[in-house]
Design an enzyme around this catalytic site. Structure first.
Site, PDB file in Angstrom:
ATOM      1  CB  CYS A 166     -20.510  -7.586   5.467  1.00 31.08           C
ATOM      2  SG  CYS A 166     -22.082  -7.202   6.168  1.00 31.08           S
ATOM      3  CB  THR A 194      -0.934  -0.018   1.229  1.00 26.84           C
ATOM      4  OG1 THR A 194      -1.720  -1.218   1.179  1.00 26.84           O
ATOM      5  CG2 THR A 194      -1.848   1.187   1.254  1.00 26.84           C
ATOM      6  CG  HIS A 243       1.868  -9.674   3.510  1.00 29.11           C
ATOM      7  ND1 HIS A 243       0.584 -10.148   3.580  1.00 29.11           N
ATOM      8  CD2 HIS A 243       1.770  -8.399   3.094  1.00 29.11           C
ATOM      9  CE1 HIS A 243      -0.251  -9.186   3.209  1.00 29.11           C
ATOM     10  NE2 HIS A 243       0.444  -8.113   2.911  1.00 29.11           N
TER      11      HIS A 243
HETATM   12  N1  PLP Z   1      -1.971  -4.580  -4.199  1.00 29.69           N
HETATM   13  C1  PLP Z   1      -2.490  -5.793  -4.359  1.00 29.69           C
HETATM   14  C2  PLP Z   1      -2.791  -6.309  -5.746  1.00 29.69           C
HETATM   15  C3  PLP Z   1      -2.750  -6.604  -3.250  1.00 29.69           C
HETATM   16  O1  PLP Z   1      -3.268  -7.820  -3.417  1.00 29.69           O
HETATM   17  C4  PLP Z   1      -2.457  -6.088  -1.966  1.00 29.69           C
HETATM   18  C5  PLP Z   1      -2.789  -6.868  -0.760  1.00 29.69           C
HETATM   19  O2  PLP Z   1      -3.696  -7.671  -0.757  1.00 29.69           O
HETATM   20  C6  PLP Z   1      -1.898  -4.806  -1.860  1.00 29.69           C
HETATM   21  C7  PLP Z   1      -1.671  -4.077  -3.003  1.00 29.69           C
HETATM   22  C8  PLP Z   1      -1.543  -4.211  -0.545  1.00 29.69           C
HETATM   23  O3  PLP Z   1      -0.384  -4.800  -0.016  1.00 29.69           O
HETATM   24  P1  PLP Z   1      -0.053  -4.654   1.545  1.00 29.69           P
HETATM   25  O4  PLP Z   1      -0.957  -5.594   2.261  1.00 29.69           O
HETATM   26  O5  PLP Z   1       1.373  -5.044   1.672  1.00 29.69           O
HETATM   27  O6  PLP Z   1      -0.289  -3.236   1.894  1.00 29.69           O
END
Ligand code: PLP
Length: 393
Positions: A324, A72, A200
């Site tokens: 939800c 993110t 992760h």
């Molecule tokens: N972008 C995608 C395509 C994701 O699947 C995710 C997490 O599910 C993220 C960004 C966000 O990553 P993080 O959980 O490391 O913030």
């Protein structure tokens, strides 16, 4: 009860080798990599190694790698940098199926005077690059398209899209959080300016990510503070996690091909068994341009969340495509963008596998799913009225 974990697009198990590489840096080796003394210096050396390991997996240079706290943050830093370095441009292009790390950021930016174009996808979740061509304008600051979709696994032609953007003088960012470690992601011969990774999702720990910035791409930092990351991301480094991510990237570079072939075989087996055993079920998303570990399957006339609860009783972990919101179950924005019919979109389950899954687990899940769906359909007024309608024909 044994847990069968089929939710690897949500997060993954830290590989034991990755954990071993990290552990000393929670213990004896607690120095600050920015310190002048050798106690910190030995940690800095490990961070250098991790940077090289990440860069090697991506076909990038170590100086093009910035460590962040998560996917993110990387996504936010990329988009905000593109806007900050081109203040005269006010237009952003994304797709309708981006992760909230991009989509919600852009909804916010729309309130701050930016114009957002969301490119549509077809019923298979695929992108038509003609739409990108039409959407690019002299005012476009950045195009951000995900490499692979987290819900369906569908892969976008990001390298072609990046070339189109570059031709028109527009920066290109890709969210490669789900792609990295699952399919080859090589930045050597393409025009991608920025790329995000999250630890992760590839068997490294949570709380660490990467933003790749191609040499020559102007960058404006999101976190301003100390001199870390060559002044591109202030803040003392998350040392153990960075070391873990480096190791995970090294392992991915070595093993991706063989491991993903194993995962693909298991995924296909699960998918084929479920489609065979459960009537009125279907796969959401293109079956060719897709990550090898993901299948998103809809079971008509049942609620995804109810399915998950019954799966959970059997120790099976997966995700649902509905969430939800305000007390009502809403199908995901991804399935809505693909135009998945209402009765199908509500009953969608994402199974995402990893190399830790076994054939015995897949057999167990295939066996348990049909009675779960049958039980829920038995309680569904829609299913029962559909059955009656069929019988009376
Ligand atoms: N972008 C995608 C395509 C994701 O699947 C995710 C997490 O599910 C993220 C960004 C966000 O990553 P993080 O959980 O490391 O913030």
């Amino acid at each position: 009860m044994k847990t069968i974990y089929l939710d690897n697009n949500a997060t993954t198990q830290v590989t034991p080798e990755v954990l071993s590489a990290m552990l000393p840096y929670f213990g004896n080796f607690y120095g600050n990599p920015s310190s002048m003394h050798s106690f910190g210096g030995q940690v800095a050396q490990k961070i250098r190694l991790a940077r090289e390991q990440v860069a090697a997996l991506l076909g990038a240079g170590p100086d093009e790698i910035i460590f962040t706290s998560c996917g993110t943050e990387s996504d936010n830093a990329a988009i905000r940098s593109a806007l900050a370095t081109q203040p005269e441009k006010k237009h952003i292009i994304i797709s309708r199926v981006e992760h909230p790390a991009i989509k919600s950021l852009c909804s916010y930016l729309a309130t701050q005077g930016y114009r957002i174009t969301e490119l549509p996808v077809d019923k298979s979740g695929l992108l038509d690059l003609e739409n990108l061509d039409k959407a690019l304008t002299p005012d476009t600051a950045v195009v951000s398209l995900m490499w692979a979709n987290n819900e369906t696994g569908v892969i976008f032609p990001v390298e072609e899209a990046a070339a189109m953007a570059q031709e028109r003088g527009v920066l290109f960012h890709t969210d490669a959080v789900q792609a990295t470690g699952k399919i080859p992601v090589n930045l050597k011969n393409n025009k991608i300016n920025m790329l995000s990774i999250s630890g992760h999702k590839l068997h490294a720990p949570k709380g660490v990510g990467v933003l790749y910035i191609r040499r020559g791409t102007k960058f404006s930092p999101f976190l301003i503070g100390g001199h870390q990351e060559r002044e591109r991301r202030g803040g003392t480094e998350n040392v153990p996690s960075i070391i873990g991510l480096g190791k995970a990237c090294e392992l991915a570079a070595q093993n991706m091909e063989t491991e993903n072939e194993k995962v693909r075989i298991l995924r296909d087996k699960l998918e084929n068994e479920l489609l065979k055993k459960i009537p009125q079920s279907r796969v959401n998303g293109d079956k060719i341009n897709r990550l090898p570990n993901t299948t998103n399957i809809s079971f008509e006339y049942v609620e995804g969340e109810a399915i998950l609860l019954l799966m959970n009783e059997q120790g099976i972990c997966a995700s649902s495509g509905s969430a939800c919101t305000s007390g009502s179950l809403q199908p995901s924005h991804v399935l809505r963008a693909m135009g998945v019919p209402f009765t199908m979109a509500h009953g969608s389950i994402r199974f995402s596998l990893s190399v830790y899954n076994t054939e015995t687990e897949i057999d167990f899940v295939s066996e348990k799913m049909a009675p779960i769906i049958e039980r829920l359909r038995g309680m569904s007024p829609y299913w029962n009225s559909e059955k009656q309608a069929c019988q009376s024909q």
